[in-house]
Each structure stands twice: as structure tokens, then as C-alpha cells.
Write an enzyme that holds these catalytic residues in place. Structure first.
Site, PDB file in Angstrom:
ATOM      1  N   HIS A  23      44.850 -24.983 -10.335  1.00 23.31           N
ATOM      2  CA  HIS A  23      43.545 -24.574  -9.797  1.00 23.31           C
ATOM      3  C   HIS A  23      43.003 -25.627  -8.847  1.00 23.31           C
ATOM      4  O   HIS A  23      42.634 -26.735  -9.266  1.00 23.31           O
ATOM      5  CB  HIS A  23      42.582 -24.357 -10.965  1.00 23.31           C
ATOM      6  CG  HIS A  23      41.263 -23.795 -10.589  1.00 23.31           C
ATOM      7  ND1 HIS A  23      40.066 -24.378 -10.973  1.00 23.31           N
ATOM      8  CD2 HIS A  23      40.920 -22.697  -9.861  1.00 23.31           C
ATOM      9  CE1 HIS A  23      39.051 -23.655 -10.527  1.00 23.31           C
ATOM     10  NE2 HIS A  23      39.546 -22.626  -9.838  1.00 23.31           N
ATOM     11  N   HIS A  71      36.654 -25.035  -1.742  1.00 22.42           N
ATOM     12  CA  HIS A  71      36.100 -24.025  -2.638  1.00 22.42           C
ATOM     13  C   HIS A  71      34.678 -23.625  -2.264  1.00 22.42           C
ATOM     14  O   HIS A  71      34.382 -22.448  -2.093  1.00 22.42           O
ATOM     15  CB  HIS A  71      36.115 -24.523  -4.082  1.00 22.42           C
ATOM     16  CG  HIS A  71      35.524 -23.546  -5.049  1.00 22.42           C
ATOM     17  ND1 HIS A  71      34.190 -23.560  -5.401  1.00 22.42           N
ATOM     18  CD2 HIS A  71      36.074 -22.508  -5.715  1.00 22.42           C
ATOM     19  CE1 HIS A  71      33.949 -22.573  -6.249  1.00 22.42           C
ATOM     20  NE2 HIS A  71      35.066 -21.920  -6.455  1.00 22.42           N
TER      21      HIS A  71
END
Length: 266
Positions: A23, A71
Site C-alpha cells: 500500500h 495519495h
């Protein structure tokens, strides 16, 4: 393991499930103490170094039109700078990220890590078409997704228009997941199977607030039509083991090193 005889997308050719998807790369405690942040060049490099074949990341577009792995839609969390990514030019972003593991563009990621499979979440509306064009030549090792179905489809269409020899793998957006969960909960399997049509993976949280998203029934339906189920974001070792025993095909995790150890030890 998926019992369906449906052909797998080449994105999954790195091996059989269960898979570990790093991730936003991998940031160890030591790297974090040195200022390294997620989605940086250093984070992707560390994931590669420990043997993680899959990296989950996010795509935004700079003010001068460059797709970067980032992100958030601004710099506040990772650098304390309040500016939005869309307001910052590439050279400015490179300077800001120089003390945080280094900026990585999507083009750099694909070139620097040719053996890595990238799971890309298109975060910004303006990034959909550029992302699709950039991954076209590497579509066999890219999965495209977005919370927005419109962005996801635009990125896929852009890849094919740019000459991709195979459609990138894909996972659904929020609206499709909601329809699927409702169909599974009410026992309407045909509707659930239709919701999974054209998908290669189903990437979901175990729960969304009070709603249980992942269930044994959902797993069975997805597997019956050849769709892998990946659960995010799983960082607790006991949760990892429980989900692997349940039969999920992938773990999206900040602790890719821990998850890889568990998977390899099975």
C-alpha cells in the site's frame, strides 16, 4: 484460489494468490524516522527490495500536466505544505519531496521497476486520460481503479485508444461495490454476477462503517466468475492470518514485509 476456468489477466502472472499489495509502497519504521513518506520513490524501491511484486499507489496530476504517485490531493499531510498537487509544478514538487524519499512520477515508476505490477487508483479527474495513455504500453502489468466509475472507465478507454495490446486489469468503483454488496446481502446472485462482469479484481474493505462488505458468500460469487478479492488496508498480523484463512486472494497493506512473511510461510 479461484476455481473458475476463466483466463486470468496477465497482471496476475507474477504468481498464484494470495498476493501482497504494498500500500503506497513500503515505509519501514527506520525509513519513517528518516523522513521517508508513502508513495515516494524510496517507498516503492523498498517494496521492490523486499520482494513485493505488487505496489498499490495513487495518481494525481501536477500543474504542468505530469502524473505523479501521490495519495492526497495536497501536500499538507506529508510535508506540511498546504498547496494542492494540481497547483504545484513538477520541479517544485521534486524539491518539496527531496527530503521525504523523493518524488516519483508514474512514468518513472514504470521505467525504474519493470518487474513490478502497479495497482493504480486514479484520484484526480484530470489524471484519468494521462494515466491511461502512460500505462498503455505496460497494460499487462497494471490494474486501474478509482472510487469514481467514470474516472476508471476513462482511464481504461484512454489506454486502449493509446494502443494497449490488452486492456489493463481493473477493479470497480464505489457505486459498483455498493450494488454488489446489496445484491449479495439480499441473495440475488445473478445481479451480483452482473456487477462483477468485466472486472478482474474486487478491492474492498472488510467493513465500511457498520456494513460488512466482505462475506463468505461474496467470496464464493466472485471466485465463481474468476474475480479475485483483495482486502484493504490490513496491517494487523492476526487480521492478515484470519483473512488468508477465509480465502481472500490479496492483502493491501502498509506492512508488506510482514504480510509477505506470512504468505510465504503458509
Amino acid at each position: 484460489m479461484i476455481p473458475s476456468s476463466a483466463p486470468r489477466h496477465p497482471y496476475f502472472a507474477a504468481g498464484d494468490p494470495p498476493r501482497v499489495l504494498a500500500h503506497r509502497g513500503l515505509v519501514t519504521a527506520e525509513a519513517a524516522s528518516a523522513g521517508v513518506v508513502d508513495n515516494s520513490f524510496a517507498a516503492v524501491a523498498e517494496a521492490h527490495a523486499v520482494g513485493l511484486a505488487y505496489v498499490e499507489s495513487d495518481c494525481h496530476l501536477t500543474a504542468d500536466g505530469v502524473v505523479v504517485l501521490f495519495h492526497d490531493d495536497d501536500l499538507a499531510r506529508v510535508t506540511g505544505d498546504p498547496r494542492r498537487i494540481a497547483e504545484v509544478r513538477l520541479h517544485e514538487l521534486e524539491e518539496v519531496m527531496s527530503d521525504h524519499g523523493g518524488l516519483i512520477t508514474l512514468e518513472q515508476a514504470l521505467e525504474a521497476f519493470p518487474d513490478t505490477r502497479f495497482n493504480l487508483d486514479v484520484k484526480a479527474e484530470a489524471a484519468a486520460d494521462p494515466v491511461g495513455r502512460l500505462v498503455a504500453a505496460q497494460a499487462h502489468r497494471v490494474l486501474l481503479t478509482s472510487f469514481s466509475e467514470e474516472r476508471r472507465r476513462r482511464a481504461l478507454d484512454a489506454a486502449m485508444t493509446a494502443g494497449a495490446s490488452v486492456r489493463p486489469a481493473t477493479s470497480p468503483g464505489s457505486a459498483t461495490v455498493a450494488r454488489l454488496v446489496a445484491a449479495v446481502a439480499t441473495g440475488v446472485a445473478p445481479v451480483a454476477r452482473r456487477a462483477l462482469r468485466g472486472l478482474d479484481a474486487l478491492q474492498i474493505p472488510e467493513r465500511q462503517g457498520p456494513v460488512r462488505v466482505l462475506t463468505p458468500r461474496l467470496l464464493r460469487i466472485a471466485h465463481a466468475v474468476g474475480v479475485e478479492v483483495h482486502v484493504w488496508t490490513v496491517n494487523d498480523r492476526d487480521d492478515m492470518m484470519r483473512l488468508l484463512e477465509m480465502g481472500v486472494d490479496g492483502l493491501v497493506t502498509d506492512r508488506g514485509d510482514v504480510a509477505l512473511e506470512l504468505v510465504n510461510g503458509r
